[in-house]
Design an enzyme around this catalytic site. Sequence first.
Site, PDB file in Angstrom:
ATOM      1  N   ASP A 238      -2.258  -9.112  11.101  1.00 28.22           N
ATOM      2  CA  ASP A 238      -3.949  -9.113  11.283  1.00 28.22           C
ATOM      3  C   ASP A 238      -4.399 -10.304  11.884  1.00 28.22           C
ATOM      4  O   ASP A 238      -5.462 -10.651  11.581  1.00 28.22           O
ATOM      5  CB  ASP A 238      -3.901  -9.624  10.199  1.00 28.22           C
TER       6      ASP A 238
ATOM      7  N   ARG B 234       2.916  -4.833  16.472  1.00 24.82           N
ATOM      8  CA  ARG B 234       1.504  -4.799  16.588  1.00 24.82           C
ATOM      9  C   ARG B 234       0.963  -5.873  17.058  1.00 24.82           C
ATOM     10  O   ARG B 234      -0.205  -5.152  17.249  1.00 24.82           O
ATOM     11  CB  ARG B 234       1.533  -4.701  15.225  1.00 24.82           C
TER      12      ARG B 234
ATOM     13  N   SER C  43       1.016  -0.818   0.349  1.00 25.30           N
ATOM     14  CA  SER C  43      -0.147  -0.162   0.139  1.00 25.30           C
ATOM     15  C   SER C  43       1.114   1.301  -0.177  1.00 25.30           C
ATOM     16  O   SER C  43       0.294   2.218  -0.605  1.00 25.30           O
ATOM     17  CB  SER C  43      -0.805  -0.273   0.889  1.00 25.30           C
TER      18      SER C  43
ATOM     19  N   HIS D 274       5.172 -12.516   7.172  1.00 29.55           N
ATOM     20  CA  HIS D 274       5.724 -11.629   6.445  1.00 29.55           C
ATOM     21  C   HIS D 274       6.933 -10.588   5.850  1.00 29.55           C
ATOM     22  O   HIS D 274       7.801 -12.406   5.566  1.00 29.55           O
ATOM     23  CB  HIS D 274       5.817 -10.232   7.406  1.00 29.55           C
TER      24      HIS D 274
ATOM     25  N   HIS E 248      -1.808  -8.435   2.227  1.00 31.80           N
ATOM     26  CA  HIS E 248      -1.786  -7.553   2.531  1.00 31.80           C
ATOM     27  C   HIS E 248      -2.354  -7.215   3.210  1.00 31.80           C
ATOM     28  O   HIS E 248      -3.137  -7.849   4.171  1.00 31.80           O
ATOM     29  CB  HIS E 248      -1.173  -6.256   1.632  1.00 31.80           C
TER      30      HIS E 248
HETATM   31  N1  HAX Z   1       0.994 -20.137   5.018  1.00 27.37           N
HETATM   32  C1  HAX Z   1       1.612 -21.114   4.636  1.00 27.37           C
HETATM   33  N2  HAX Z   1       2.297 -20.477   4.026  1.00 27.37           N
HETATM   34  C2  HAX Z   1       3.063 -19.202   3.963  1.00 27.37           C
HETATM   35  C3  HAX Z   1       2.855 -18.331   4.742  1.00 27.37           C
HETATM   36  C4  HAX Z   1       1.810 -18.817   5.636  1.00 27.37           C
HETATM   37  N3  HAX Z   1       1.451 -17.892   6.443  1.00 27.37           N
HETATM   38  N4  HAX Z   1       3.837 -17.519   4.477  1.00 27.37           N
HETATM   39  C5  HAX Z   1       4.494 -18.039   3.617  1.00 27.37           C
HETATM   40  N5  HAX Z   1       4.463 -18.706   3.498  1.00 27.37           N
HETATM   41  C6  HAX Z   1       5.203 -19.753   2.429  1.00 27.37           C
HETATM   42  C7  HAX Z   1       5.078 -19.060   1.057  1.00 27.37           C
HETATM   43  O1  HAX Z   1       3.532 -18.660   0.097  1.00 27.37           O
HETATM   44  C8  HAX Z   1       5.704 -19.405   0.142  1.00 27.37           C
HETATM   45  O2  HAX Z   1       5.102 -20.695  -0.748  1.00 27.37           O
HETATM   46  P1  HAX Z   1       6.031 -20.839  -2.240  1.00 27.37           P
HETATM   47  O3  HAX Z   1       7.133 -20.947  -1.777  1.00 27.37           O
HETATM   48  O4  HAX Z   1       5.540 -21.771  -1.956  1.00 27.37           O
HETATM   49  O5  HAX Z   1       5.728 -20.027  -3.084  1.00 27.37           O
HETATM   50  C9  HAX Z   1       6.777 -19.805   0.714  1.00 27.37           C
HETATM   51  O6  HAX Z   1       6.463 -20.097   1.818  1.00 27.37           O
HETATM   52  C10 HAX Z   1       7.746 -18.532   1.675  1.00 27.37           C
HETATM   53  O7  HAX Z   1       7.298 -17.417   1.536  1.00 27.37           O
HETATM   54  P2  HAX Z   1       8.060 -16.303   1.963  1.00 27.37           P
HETATM   55  O8  HAX Z   1       9.150 -15.533   1.833  1.00 27.37           O
HETATM   56  O9  HAX Z   1       8.394 -16.790   4.221  1.00 27.37           O
HETATM   57  O10 HAX Z   1       7.083 -15.815   2.960  1.00 27.37           O
HETATM   58  P3  HAX Z   1       6.679 -13.886   1.922  1.00 27.37           P
HETATM   59  O11 HAX Z   1       7.575 -13.092   1.686  1.00 27.37           O
HETATM   60  O12 HAX Z   1       6.732 -15.327  -0.177  1.00 27.37           O
HETATM   61  O13 HAX Z   1       5.304 -13.591   1.483  1.00 27.37           O
HETATM   62  C11 HAX Z   1       3.528 -12.935   3.151  1.00 27.37           C
HETATM   63  C12 HAX Z   1       5.012 -12.531   2.874  1.00 27.37           C
HETATM   64  C13 HAX Z   1       2.852 -12.071   4.108  1.00 27.37           C
HETATM   65  C14 HAX Z   1       3.220 -12.365   1.965  1.00 27.37           C
HETATM   66  C15 HAX Z   1       3.042 -14.077   3.766  1.00 27.37           C
HETATM   67  O14 HAX Z   1       3.608 -14.691   4.625  1.00 27.37           O
HETATM   68  C16 HAX Z   1       1.847 -14.730   3.592  1.00 27.37           C
HETATM   69  O15 HAX Z   1       1.059 -14.550   2.568  1.00 27.37           O
HETATM   70  N6  HAX Z   1       1.205 -14.827   4.475  1.00 27.37           N
HETATM   71  C17 HAX Z   1      -0.198 -14.691   4.573  1.00 27.37           C
HETATM   72  C18 HAX Z   1      -0.970 -14.117   4.419  1.00 27.37           C
HETATM   73  C19 HAX Z   1      -0.781 -12.243   5.683  1.00 27.37           C
HETATM   74  O16 HAX Z   1      -1.161 -12.664   6.162  1.00 27.37           O
HETATM   75  N7  HAX Z   1      -0.658 -11.496   5.154  1.00 27.37           N
HETATM   76  C20 HAX Z   1      -0.389 -10.413   5.581  1.00 27.37           C
HETATM   77  C21 HAX Z   1       1.220  -9.675   6.089  1.00 27.37           C
HETATM   78  C22 HAX Z   1       0.900  -8.299   7.057  1.00 27.37           C
HETATM   79  C23 HAX Z   1       0.341  -7.288   6.211  1.00 27.37           C
HETATM   80  O17 HAX Z   1       0.491  -6.828   5.333  1.00 27.37           O
HETATM   81  N8  HAX Z   1      -0.996  -7.262   6.669  1.00 27.37           N
HETATM   82  O18 HAX Z   1      -1.661  -5.782   6.164  1.00 27.37           O
END
Ligand code: HAX
Length: 439
Positions: free
Chosen positions: A374, A328, A243, A319, A273
């Site tokens: 979140d 947070r 964002s 994250h 996000h």
């Molecule tokens: N559950 C399952 N798998 C997860 C995961 C979770 N909570 N978090 C990461 N992974 C997976 C990824 O999908 C990725 O899988 P692939 O290699 O198969 O593609 C792998 O673990 C490596 O990911 P990463 O490098 O640890 O994480 P990223 O930096 O790529 O992504 C995210 C960060 C926040 C998007 C991710 O942890 C996620 O999808 N979390 C769940 C959704 C969430 O809670 N989002 C809010 C984040 C905070 C925010 O911005 N708030 O607004």
Amino acid sequence: MKADKLKEKFAAVALPLAADQKEFLKEHGNMMIAQYTIEQVYHGMKGMIGMVTETSKLDPDEGIRFRGYSIPELREKLPKAPGDNEPLPEGIFYLMLIGELPTYDDVVMVSTAWARRSNVPKHVFDMLDALPKNTHPMTQFSAAVMALQTESVFAAAYRKGINKKDYWDPMYEDIMNLIARLPRVAAYIYRRTYKNSEHIEPDPKLDWAANFAHMLGFDKDDFKRLMRLYLTIHADHEGGNVSAHTTHLVGSALSDAYLSFSAGMNGLAGPLHGLANQEVIRWIFELKEACGGVPTKEQLTNYILKTLKEGKVVPGYGHAVLRKTDPRFIAQQEFAKKYMPDDENVKIVSMLYEVVPPILESTGKIKNPWPNVDAHSGSLLIHYGMTEYDFYTVLFGVSRSLGVLSSLLWDRALGVPLERPGSVTSEWMKGFTMKKAMA
Ligand code: HAX
């Protein structure tokens, strides 16, 4: 026109920095910061330093600091409303904008300015009323911000002709007006979507968060207290998150605050996000249904494993930058322990905090198995009766305006140029690696 003390103060701190930055670049512009890998290019530029953001800085292990202050420090030091013990979000805005802790009078000045600027033109409500009621609240929110763009002082000034060194001035008017208007717009969306369009007029005597709670229809002090904390802790997370980065990127084309912020909100509306806050509570409700109520640890483990097996993420965990529990999350956990220790959903959130990280860690691929902001927010809102979880990301968006719009103003004051990173094709990348191998 009456003097605007906040605007004068901003000019006094920001404009000298613009000159300072020019000198700094002259002296150090050619210095190397780092090298980066091909994986970083393919994987979302994580860890690559690509911009300067004044308002806050995220440390992977410690979490966010706003102008050097951590969340626990801010909960202690920022001014509070009489009789409350959580900070007023006006204070974190002032801190991000000016770079110093506000006094109580400073936050009253911000509150008063926003109350004065909060009028929303009728066409914005008409536009919202023309949308189907089942339009997602974040879509309504972003569309309403776009509809408000008719009011942009920056767009009007640019059209008339303005010297680039003065861009920050109409941008200040835009960001102040937009922040002032957002609670009214958000509350209108909530009441039209869930409360039979029975709207509640603003009360300009209340602070920004309390007035928002009031217009949403939650007049009790406990909800107002939660709103003040909520709107403070969601305000900013340095510049690279979707964002913030989107608002900054779109703003770099000299798009005004309305166009830039609306774009940022479309990013916040993604489930990886900000939408994660609604996904967490939806997932918890589905979990309770599948387990016939509050789950046992074994049931919880099985449900998490099922989620992963289905190729889904566990919402609220992980994250892109953080490598520890999000402060947070901890702030909200402390709030829950104090005000609702026996709440069923809060208890599930605590159980998840025990059970999820080791499971995610055992997959061997997740860089951060800990909860983010979140993971907790929905359970607090449910406790006070705000059950319409599709609306939660709008609350996040109202708060996020404080950080991304102060940064946008800083961008204009510092004369940040158009952002335009380079991109390559897969073929180029393969050719590059071959050439390197041969050399
Ligand atoms: N559950 C399952 N798998 C997860 C995961 C979770 N909570 N978090 C990461 N992974 C997976 C990824 O999908 C990725 O899988 P692939 O290699 O198969 O593609 C792998 O673990 C490596 O990911 P990463 O490098 O640890 O994480 P990223 O930096 O790529 O992504 C995210 C960060 C926040 C998007 C991710 O942890 C996620 O999808 N979390 C769940 C959704 C969430 O809670 N989002 C809010 C984040 C905070 C925010 O911005 N708030 O607004």
